[in-house]
Design a protein around this motif. Structure first.
Motif, short mmCIF file in Angstrom:
data_model
loop_
_atom_site.label_atom_id
_atom_site.label_comp_id
_atom_site.label_asym_id
_atom_site.label_seq_id
_atom_site.Cartn_x
_atom_site.Cartn_y
_atom_site.Cartn_z
N PHE A 1 0.86 -1.18 0.00
CA PHE A 1 0.00 0.00 0.00
C PHE A 1 0.90 1.23 0.00
CE2 PHE A 1 -2.71 3.22 2.07
CZ PHE A 1 -3.90 3.06 1.35
N GLU A 2 0.47 2.28 -0.69
CA GLU A 2 1.21 3.54 -0.71
C GLU A 2 0.37 4.59 0.01
OE1 GLU A 2 4.86 5.41 -1.65
OE2 GLU A 2 4.24 3.33 -2.07
N LEU A 3 0.87 5.07 1.13
CA LEU A 3 0.15 6.05 1.94
C LEU A 3 0.53 7.45 1.46
CD1 LEU A 3 -1.78 6.27 4.39
CD2 LEU A 3 0.24 6.49 5.83
N GLU A 4 -0.46 8.19 0.98
CA GLU A 4 -0.22 9.52 0.43
C GLU A 4 -0.32 10.58 1.53
OE1 GLU A 4 0.70 9.91 -2.66
OE2 GLU A 4 0.35 7.84 -3.26
N LEU A 5 0.60 11.54 1.51
CA LEU A 5 0.64 12.60 2.52
C LEU A 5 -0.10 13.84 2.03
CD1 LEU A 5 4.41 12.29 3.55
CD2 LEU A 5 2.42 11.08 4.48
N LYS A 6 -0.68 14.58 2.95
CA LYS A 6 -1.40 15.81 2.59
C LYS A 6 -0.46 16.83 1.97
CE LYS A 6 -5.18 15.77 5.99
NZ LYS A 6 -5.76 16.46 7.16
N PRO B 1 5.70 4.01 1.59
CA PRO B 1 5.28 2.64 1.30
C PRO B 1 4.92 1.89 2.58
CG PRO B 1 7.66 2.83 1.10
CD PRO B 1 7.15 4.21 1.35
N LEU B 2 3.79 1.21 2.56
CA LEU B 2 3.34 0.39 3.69
C LEU B 2 3.17 -1.05 3.24
CD1 LEU B 2 0.36 2.47 5.24
CD2 LEU B 2 2.82 2.81 5.59
N MET B 3 3.17 -1.94 4.23
CA MET B 3 2.72 -3.31 4.00
C MET B 3 1.64 -3.58 5.03
SD MET B 3 3.18 -5.82 1.89
CE MET B 3 4.85 -6.15 1.29
N LEU B 4 0.42 -3.83 4.55
CA LEU B 4 -0.70 -4.14 5.42
C LEU B 4 -0.75 -5.66 5.60
CD1 LEU B 4 -3.39 -1.74 3.92
CD2 LEU B 4 -1.69 -1.28 5.71
N VAL B 5 -0.77 -6.09 6.87
CA VAL B 5 -0.65 -7.51 7.20
C VAL B 5 -1.89 -7.99 7.94
CG1 VAL B 5 0.64 -9.15 8.63
CG2 VAL B 5 1.88 -7.48 7.25
#
Length: 336
Positions: A8-13, A27-31
């Motif tokens: 997952f790609e977490l977008e910043l304001k 970049p995130l990894m959702l588990v």
């Protein structure tokens, strides 16, 4: 027991700029770990400077044998097992640890904060973090912090005083400062620390290079404001080294490899007489609620991840009067 994951790609304001770099997403990894009809949710937030990525996280996860995990979970044994797979990789280890704590709470029908004897009544306020920017954009960010009781500002460049003055032009709330190793001269640093004290600054994170132990210790000895070790404090063995160098430590689940070791770090810090700031990376509600479960055991909180992003895949955490409101729902209390 079944382990699954999703990049997952977490977008910043806003572009997030500190003393040494800038970025627009994380970049995130959702588990997920499923067991007996329940799902435990975890998250790895892999900020680039820590060296983890979607690729490294996936390579680590394929080596994890979830059959090693038996309820009730022995978290000390679990972190030892994860460390045996590969050194480093604290964020993806944290994702597994958080998912298992969420699962533990659901299987016990208890919220995670109860697993640590944490008290919602002791929840500290959490700050709203503002990265460096052009004065007009910086002012806009300060206005977006309305509703928060504390502002945290990233310093470490020649514009330090200018940024503080912009904040003070619109609000008198307390300020946390994070220099991100950006200061180099201890005498000049001490001068600005005294000025920052006059501006209502409550604490200062990592003023000088983490390797510059002598000058950080000198600042701590002379500073009228608590000096907090951040980059220099990653996991449990680092806590002992912080004594005499800093007044306190910043604990982040993505550095500590999860909730279990973060709790051990809090206990060790208290034993050594160190203050504790519970921090975060760029995170969704998942990891933020995990940190919030431990925050009442700390002096300060900086758990603003979900409030700085635009595509949090979960429901926003319950927040009132500048504080997280811990849920009585089993596990993390995460709402999809």
């Amino acid at each position: 027991m079944k382990l699954t994951w999703q990049p997952f790609e977490l977008e910043l304001k806003h572009p997030f700029t500190i003393a040494k770099f800038s970025r627009t997403s994380t970049p995130l990894m959702l588990v997920n770990i499923a067991h007996e009809g329940y799902i435990g949710y975890g998250e790895a937030s892999m900020v680039p400077y820590m060296g983890e990525s979607h690729e490294s996280a996936a390579a680590f996860l394929v080596k994890v044998d979830v059959d090693q995990f038996k309820f009730p979970f022995d978290f000390a044994a679990i972190i030892n097992y994860l460390d045996s797979i590969a050194p480093g990789n604290p964020a993806i280890k944290a994702a597994i640890d958080i998912a298992l704590h969420d699962l533990e709470g659901k299987l016990r029908n208890k919220p995670c904060w109860q697993l640590f004897d944490s008290s919602p009544a002791l929840m500290p306020v959490t700050c709203y973090t503002i990265g460096m920017d052009a004065p007009d954009i910086f002012l806009q960010k300060v206005k977006e912090a309305a509703g928060f009781k504390v502002i945290k500002v990233k310093l470490g460049r020649d514009s330090d005083k200018e940024l503080i003055n912009i904040i003070r032009s619109v609000t008198n709330v307390p300020i946390y400062v994070d220099a991100n190793q950006g200061w180099t001269d201890r005498s000049k640093s001490l001068d600005i620390i005294y000025w920052l004290q006059e501006q209502g600054v409550v604490l200062i994170e990592q003023p000088m290079l983490k390797t510059d132990i002598d000058n950080n210790a000198w600042l701590t000895q002379h500073s009228p404001i608590p000096i907090i070790g951040d980059e220099s404090v990653q996991r449990l063995p680092n806590v002992e080294n912080a004594k005499g160098v800093y007044h306190g430590i910043n604990i982040k689940l993505m550095k500590s490899a999860g909730m279990y070791e973060a709790h051990q770090m809090i206990l060790k810090a208290r034993e050594l007489g160190l203050k504790v700031l519970m921090g975060c990376m760029s995170e969704t509600s998942c990891a933020s609620l995990a940190a919030a479960a431990l925050a009442p055991l700390c002096d300060w909180a900086d758990i603003d991840g979900p409030f700085l992003t635009t595509n949090n895949p979960y429901k926003m955490p319950t927040f009132a009067d500048g504080k997280y409101v811990l849920s009585n729902r089993p596990g993390l209390g995460l709402m999809l």
